[in-house]
Scaffold this active site. Structure first.
Site, short mmCIF file in Angstrom:
data_model
loop_
_atom_site.label_atom_id
_atom_site.label_comp_id
_atom_site.label_asym_id
_atom_site.label_seq_id
_atom_site.Cartn_x
_atom_site.Cartn_y
_atom_site.Cartn_z
CG PHE A 91 -1.46 -1.35 1.60
CD1 PHE A 91 -2.17 -2.11 0.70
CD2 PHE A 91 -1.19 -1.87 2.85
CE1 PHE A 91 -2.60 -3.38 1.04
CE2 PHE A 91 -1.61 -3.14 3.20
CZ PHE A 91 -2.32 -3.90 2.29
CB CYS A 92 2.04 3.71 -1.37
SG CYS A 92 1.73 3.65 -3.11
CG ASN A 93 3.59 2.77 5.08
OD1 ASN A 93 4.73 2.51 5.44
ND2 ASN A 93 2.74 3.45 5.82
#
Ligand code: PLP
Length: 461
Positions: free
Chosen positions: A394-396
């Site tokens: 999730f882009c993290n």
């Protein structure tokens, strides 16, 4: 479970279970109807033109600015709004405009941040500033503690180098919420005391990435005056996409340096000589070209929906916490017939409290023999049942690595295997991403029950 939410649920509910609100929220039917009605009733012109349709539009845009400010419990005397294409564009604007002093300024960011926040580091380094990643969990305590009295209060001396600290109000990975009183603590030097290199006399500014938080929680900027705040509106009410805002505390505005000038941003300039004078209002200076005025108009109907349905964001926070807490307990105690746990949940909060935990669960599924089932397999099975989930990191990457236990050794192994983000879900037997369930203002108990039934039906042996 609050029955008052039921009448507003639109057609998407029929046969579908939407559990990706952290990806985007869902727009309500009435919001879309009222928006298109207003388009049909009026002519809206370019707000820069200065004719009746233009004046109407300009007035609407001003109203929306005030609506946004009021939503965050502040006013134009405290904050300015720069409309952007989204949270990422707001973050990039800060990265490129912040007053980095070469060799002196520091950019500090939490490990648990969205990619778009971590990327600010490249701009900071490019301008000769230092950067530091504050890691789980060792760096957190000093920020939580009130800094000692020797700390100089963040002065307004413009000559001192400025530092920037960035953190999410809510992590988009597992929904952990971070204390908003860090904003005050950082002003008082909490991070300066953490980093021995940094001159504690310097002034710290806070960039609060509120993109995930504000979709289901109340952000009160009157109480927690972060210097820079980024949001994307589709995360709150689903429509329109491509519009967000950077809220800038007026006191921090001088820290944003404007170089380029584009349409609408100058009072006067000479085409043939190097002379230009920028407009004075912050949003006039930074909103280049024609703003997305019809999208800004649509925001009005989004905010109206949210207020009509929720009354106040705290109602949503509590409603969703009940749902996510129920689901957490159910999944957490789900076992195979040999007693092995079926679901591994990634959390540091144990879902104890809505001020620490948002309405998100990140997890992986395990079979009876302890093998991980890849998130891709779970997502595709869920899709067949019309259950909408998200999988991956999730882009993290920071939160993902920490919570999944991917230490530097494992990272090495993964890199050697030729792994590219998003391609594999299991590497050498361990997961490199997770499944995410996230709830929003439209979620009901039926959604979480149907998801729980799905897990039981397909994965419990
Ligand atoms: C979604 C999100 C972003 C990025 O938002 P965009 O709309 O993709 O620019 C940044 N930070 C957090 C915490 C988010 O949830």
């Amino acid at each position: 479970y609050n029955k008052q939410f039921q009448p507003y649920i639109v057609n998407y509910k029929s046969g579908h279970t939407f559990l990706d609100f952290a990806g985007c929220s869902i727009y309500s039917s009435r919001q879309i109807t009222e928006y298109t009605e207003s388009l049909k009733r009026n002519v809206y012109g370019n707000p820069h033109s200065g004719n009746p349709s233009s004046d109407l539009m300009a007035a609407e845009v001003e109203k929306v600015r005030n609506t946004v400010l009021a939503f965050f419990n502040t006013t134009s005397s405290e904050y300015s709004i720069i409309f952007t294409s989204g949270a990422t564009a707001g973050l990039k604007l800060v990265a490129q405009s912040f007053d980095w002093t070469p060799g002196k300024s520091m950019y500090a960011y939490l490990e648990d941040n969205h990619t778009s926040v971590v990327g600010i580091r490249e701009a900071a380094i490019d301008k000769g500033a230092h950067s530091v990643c504050l890691r789980f969990p060792k760096h957190f305590k000093p920020i939580l503690l009130r800094p000692s009295n020797q700390m100089k209060m963040g002065g307004d001396n413009q000559a001192e180098p400025s530092h920037l600290f960035a953190y999410p109000a809510q992590s988009n990975f597992a929904g952990r919420k971070y204390p908003l009183n860090w904003i005050q603590n950082v002003k008082k030097g909490a991070i300066g005391s953490l980093l021995s290199k940094t001159d504690v006399k310097s002034t710290w500014f806070t960039l609060l990435d509120a993109a995930a938080f504000v979709a289901t929680s109340n952000l009160d900027l009157g109480e927690y005056p972060a210097d820079f705040v980024t949001v994307s509106f589709y995360k709150i009410f689903g429509f329109p996409t491509g519009i967000g805002a950077l809220l800038v505390r007026n006191k921090a505005a001088p820290k944003l340096d404007k170089i380029y000038f584009g349409g609408g941003t100058t009072q006067v300039y000479l085409p043939s000589k190097n002379y230009s004078l920028l407009k004075t209002k912050l949003h006039e200076k930074f909103e280049e070209g024609t703003i997305a005025f019809l999208d800004i108009l649509a925001l009005r109907h989004g905010f109206a929906t949210i207020s009509r349905i929720t009354g106040h964001m705290e109602n949503i926070t509590n409603h969703l916490f009940n749902l996510i807490h129920w689901l957490y307990n159910k999944l957490n105690t789900l076992t195979h017939k040999n007693g092995e746990k079926c679901i591994v949940i990634y959390t540091t909060t144990r879902y104890s409290n809505p001020t620490l935990q948002g309405a998100t669960i990140a997890f992986n599924v395990r079979s009876m023999d302890g093998r991980y089932i890849g998130y891709k397999e779970v997502l595709s099975t869920a899709s067949k049942e019309n259950i909408h989930l998200r999988g991956g990191c999730f882009c993290n990457a920071g939160s993902c690595n920490y919570l999944l236990g991917i230490d530097d050794d494992k990272l090495n192994q993964i890199q050697k295997s030729g792994y590219v983000c998003g391609e594999a879900d299991i590497v050498n037997g361990f997961p490199v991403g997770a499944v995410r369930v996230s709830l929003g203002y439209m979620s009901t108990i039926d959604d979480v029950i149907s998801f729980f039934q799905f897990i039981k039906r397909y994965y419990v042996q």
